[in-house]
Design a protein around this motif. Structure first.
Motif, PDB file in Angstrom:
ATOM      1  N   ASN A  36     -38.330  29.668  12.063  1.00 10.25           N
ATOM      2  CA  ASN A  36     -39.376  28.667  11.267  1.00 10.25           C
ATOM      3  C   ASN A  36     -39.787  27.716  12.358  1.00 10.25           C
ATOM      4  OD1 ASN A  36     -39.092  30.214   8.969  1.00 10.25           O
ATOM      5  ND2 ASN A  36     -37.406  28.928   8.184  1.00 10.25           N
ATOM      6  N   ASP A  37     -40.153  26.241  11.815  1.00  9.36           N
ATOM      7  CA  ASP A  37     -40.596  25.502  12.596  1.00  9.36           C
ATOM      8  C   ASP A  37     -39.441  24.547  13.149  1.00  9.36           C
ATOM      9  OD1 ASP A  37     -43.117  26.101  12.803  1.00  9.36           O
ATOM     10  OD2 ASP A  37     -43.639  24.918  10.613  1.00  9.36           O
ATOM     11  N   MET A  38     -38.069  24.619  12.820  1.00  4.38           N
ATOM     12  CA  MET A  38     -37.128  23.796  13.034  1.00  4.38           C
ATOM     13  C   MET A  38     -36.433  24.097  14.098  1.00  4.38           C
ATOM     14  SD  MET A  38     -38.008  21.477  10.860  1.00  4.38           S
ATOM     15  CE  MET A  38     -36.509  20.331  11.036  1.00  4.38           C
ATOM     16  N   GLY A  39     -35.689  25.503  14.100  1.00  2.00           N
ATOM     17  CA  GLY A  39     -34.745  25.740  15.018  1.00  2.00           C
ATOM     18  C   GLY A  39     -33.364  25.779  14.449  1.00  2.00           C
ATOM     19  N   VAL A  40     -32.501  26.754  14.951  1.00  2.00           N
ATOM     20  CA  VAL A  40     -30.926  26.776  14.584  1.00  2.00           C
ATOM     21  C   VAL A  40     -30.115  26.425  15.680  1.00  2.00           C
ATOM     22  CG1 VAL A  40     -28.976  28.042  13.453  1.00  2.00           C
ATOM     23  CG2 VAL A  40     -31.598  28.292  12.792  1.00  2.00           C
ATOM     24  N   ALA A  41     -29.380  25.388  15.563  1.00  2.52           N
ATOM     25  CA  ALA A  41     -28.416  25.116  16.661  1.00  2.52           C
ATOM     26  C   ALA A  41     -27.499  25.961  17.104  1.00  2.52           C
ATOM     27  CB  ALA A  41     -27.877  23.668  16.369  1.00  2.52           C
ATOM     28  N   ILE A  42     -27.382  26.198  18.269  1.00  5.11           N
ATOM     29  CA  ILE A  42     -26.157  27.385  18.645  1.00  5.11           C
ATOM     30  C   ILE A  42     -24.959  26.470  19.249  1.00  5.11           C
ATOM     31  CG2 ILE A  42     -25.833  29.364  20.233  1.00  5.11           C
ATOM     32  CD1 ILE A  42     -28.811  29.339  20.998  1.00  5.11           C
ATOM     33  N   TRP A  43     -24.167  26.481  17.988  1.00  9.22           N
ATOM     34  CA  TRP A  43     -22.992  25.504  18.577  1.00  9.22           C
ATOM     35  C   TRP A  43     -21.819  26.088  17.345  1.00  9.22           C
ATOM     36  CZ3 TRP A  43     -21.832  19.885  16.663  1.00  9.22           C
ATOM     37  CH2 TRP A  43     -22.641  19.649  15.543  1.00  9.22           C
ATOM     38  N   THR A  44     -20.576  25.902  17.459  1.00  2.68           N
ATOM     39  CA  THR A  44     -19.541  26.300  16.635  1.00  2.68           C
ATOM     40  C   THR A  44     -19.523  25.802  15.377  1.00  2.68           C
ATOM     41  OG1 THR A  44     -17.096  26.792  16.672  1.00  2.68           O
ATOM     42  CG2 THR A  44     -18.031  24.457  17.270  1.00  2.68           C
ATOM     43  N   TYR A  45     -20.424  24.661  15.122  1.00  2.00           N
ATOM     44  CA  TYR A  45     -20.341  24.074  13.839  1.00  2.00           C
ATOM     45  C   TYR A  45     -21.704  24.458  13.012  1.00  2.00           C
ATOM     46  CZ  TYR A  45     -16.592  20.664  15.435  1.00  2.00           C
ATOM     47  OH  TYR A  45     -15.495  20.638  15.864  1.00  2.00           O
ATOM     48  N   ASP A  46     -21.495  25.794  12.788  1.00  5.01           N
ATOM     49  CA  ASP A  46     -22.811  26.642  12.372  1.00  5.01           C
ATOM     50  C   ASP A  46     -23.262  26.107  11.027  1.00  5.01           C
ATOM     51  OD1 ASP A  46     -20.365  27.727  11.314  1.00  5.01           O
ATOM     52  OD2 ASP A  46     -20.994  29.573  11.945  1.00  5.01           O
ATOM     53  N   ASN A  47     -22.506  25.401  10.429  1.00  6.65           N
ATOM     54  CA  ASN A  47     -23.027  25.095   8.941  1.00  6.65           C
ATOM     55  C   ASN A  47     -23.615  23.678   8.980  1.00  6.65           C
ATOM     56  OD1 ASN A  47     -22.904  27.584   7.870  1.00  6.65           O
ATOM     57  ND2 ASN A  47     -20.855  27.249   6.795  1.00  6.65           N
ATOM     58  N   TRP A  48     -23.284  22.888  10.162  1.00  5.38           N
ATOM     59  CA  TRP A  48     -23.878  21.468  10.392  1.00  5.38           C
ATOM     60  C   TRP A  48     -25.185  21.190  10.478  1.00  5.38           C
ATOM     61  CZ3 TRP A  48     -19.525  17.592  11.860  1.00  5.38           C
ATOM     62  CH2 TRP A  48     -20.025  16.546  11.855  1.00  5.38           C
ATOM     63  N   GLN A  49     -25.722  20.907   9.565  1.00  3.22           N
ATOM     64  CA  GLN A  49     -27.427  20.660   9.570  1.00  3.22           C
ATOM     65  C   GLN A  49     -27.784  19.922  10.936  1.00  3.22           C
ATOM     66  OE1 GLN A  49     -28.884  18.686   6.119  1.00  3.22           O
ATOM     67  NE2 GLN A  49     -27.642  19.908   4.755  1.00  3.22           N
ATOM     68  N   TRP A  50     -28.932  21.039  11.367  1.00  2.43           N
ATOM     69  CA  TRP A  50     -29.202  20.444  12.862  1.00  2.43           C
ATOM     70  C   TRP A  50     -30.840  21.056  12.901  1.00  2.43           C
ATOM     71  CZ3 TRP A  50     -26.753  17.278  16.120  1.00  2.43           C
ATOM     72  CH2 TRP A  50     -27.423  16.847  17.302  1.00  2.43           C
ATOM     73  N   SER A  51     -31.573  20.233  13.721  1.00  2.54           N
ATOM     74  CA  SER A  51     -33.025  20.752  14.076  1.00  2.54           C
ATOM     75  C   SER A  51     -33.640  20.250  15.359  1.00  2.54           C
ATOM     76  CB  SER A  51     -34.027  20.352  12.674  1.00  2.54           C
ATOM     77  OG  SER A  51     -34.226  18.782  13.122  1.00  2.54           O
ATOM     78  N   LYS A  52     -34.692  20.670  15.406  1.00  2.00           N
ATOM     79  CA  LYS A  52     -35.166  20.181  17.025  1.00  2.00           C
ATOM     80  C   LYS A  52     -35.541  19.008  16.977  1.00  2.00           C
ATOM     81  CE  LYS A  52     -39.768  21.773  15.744  1.00  2.00           C
ATOM     82  NZ  LYS A  52     -40.998  22.640  16.416  1.00  2.00           N
TER      83      LYS A  52
END
Length: 267
Positions: A36-52
């Motif tokens: 979408n417009d936010m992006g998904v972080a590539i890191w081991t805490y995959d459920n930790w909310q993160w955006s660009k």
């Protein structure tokens, strides 16, 4: 010959990350998958909310800088002068940016490396500080590393389970964060945090974190014979703690070898 073979794949991976993920060419890959417009972080805490919009992710960026430092060291040993120049340049530029955007000063002699450019969360996983120390790379200033670890100990250890349950993954404004992985205590993360403290001379704090990690699993959660990936410490009946366990057979707890390695290296 083996080092040369391993370095070929290592350097190829670094070059791929730089060309494919460093879209703004600031020397630190963005580590985001477009969604979408936010992006998904590539890191081991995959459920930790993160955006660009959160900016640089300290966990990924720190490991990236340590990888560059290791590449410089290996390239020197192999006599690859062009690679030394290339990776040294990226490391120098990236280190300056990392410090500018992620160091949060909280006083004359206090502060910490926060989780993101625009996120002040106190994070417990400073694996990059551990690697930097045990590999002798000296990328991150020792005084800032120690101040960071002291902040984590105060916020994520002493305020979690009365200081005897290891470290919670993260806190925000002195409180647990509303999110699955944010409010969990990962045994591997906690063991490595203790080892990192040992590596920086914080012996009492380090061993207390290591003890607390074992205490939470064995004595409190009664998880005998297993080392789960994650535990939660929530309020149960009549205010008693209710210990949640997730991924009981996960191998993240092999992080116990980090303090053992640190002890061996320090002798």
């Amino acid at each position: 010959a083996q080092l040369e073979k391993e370095y070929a794949g290592f350097s190829q991976a670094l070059d791929y990350l730089k060309t494919q993920l460093d879209k703004d060419e600031d020397s630190i890959p963005d580590f985001l998958i477009p969604k979408n417009d936010m992006g998904v972080a590539i890191w081991t805490y995959d459920n930790w909310q993160w955006s660009k919009d959160d900016g640089i992710n300290a966990y990924n960026a720190g490991l990236w800088l340590v990888s560059l430092g290791a590449a410089v060291k290996i390239a020197k040993d192999l006599g690859k002068t062009d690679d030394v120049k290339k990776y040294s340049g990226l490391l120098e530029k990236g280190t300056v940016l990392f410090d500018q955007q992620l160091w949060e000063s909280t006083g004359d002699k206090s502060g910490y490396y926060k989780l993101g450019t625009h996120i002040d969360d106190v994070f417990s996983d400073y694996l990059y500080l551990y690697y930097d120390r045990v590999l002798g790379l000296n990328i991150f200033p020792e005084d800032k590393a120690v101040m960071t670890l002291k902040t984590v100990y105060a916020e994520n250890v002493q305020k979690f389970g009365n200081g005897f349950m290891g470290a919670v993954n993260g806190t925000r404004d002195g409180k647990l964060i509303d999110g699955e992985q944010e409010r969990e205590s990962w045994s591997g993360t906690s063991f490595v945090l203790g080892a990192t403290m040992l590596a920086y001379g914080m012996k009492a704090e380090g061993w207390n974190v290591i003890y607390g990690t074992e205490n939470l699993s064995t004595n409190q959660a009664r998880n005998f014979g297993y080392w789960a990936e994650a535990y939660t410490l929530e309020s149960g009946k009549d205010g008693d703690p209710a210990y949640g366990v997730r991924a009981k057979n996960y191998l993240r707890a092999l992080g116990i070898y980090a303090p053992l390695l640190e002890e061996k290296l320090s002798k």
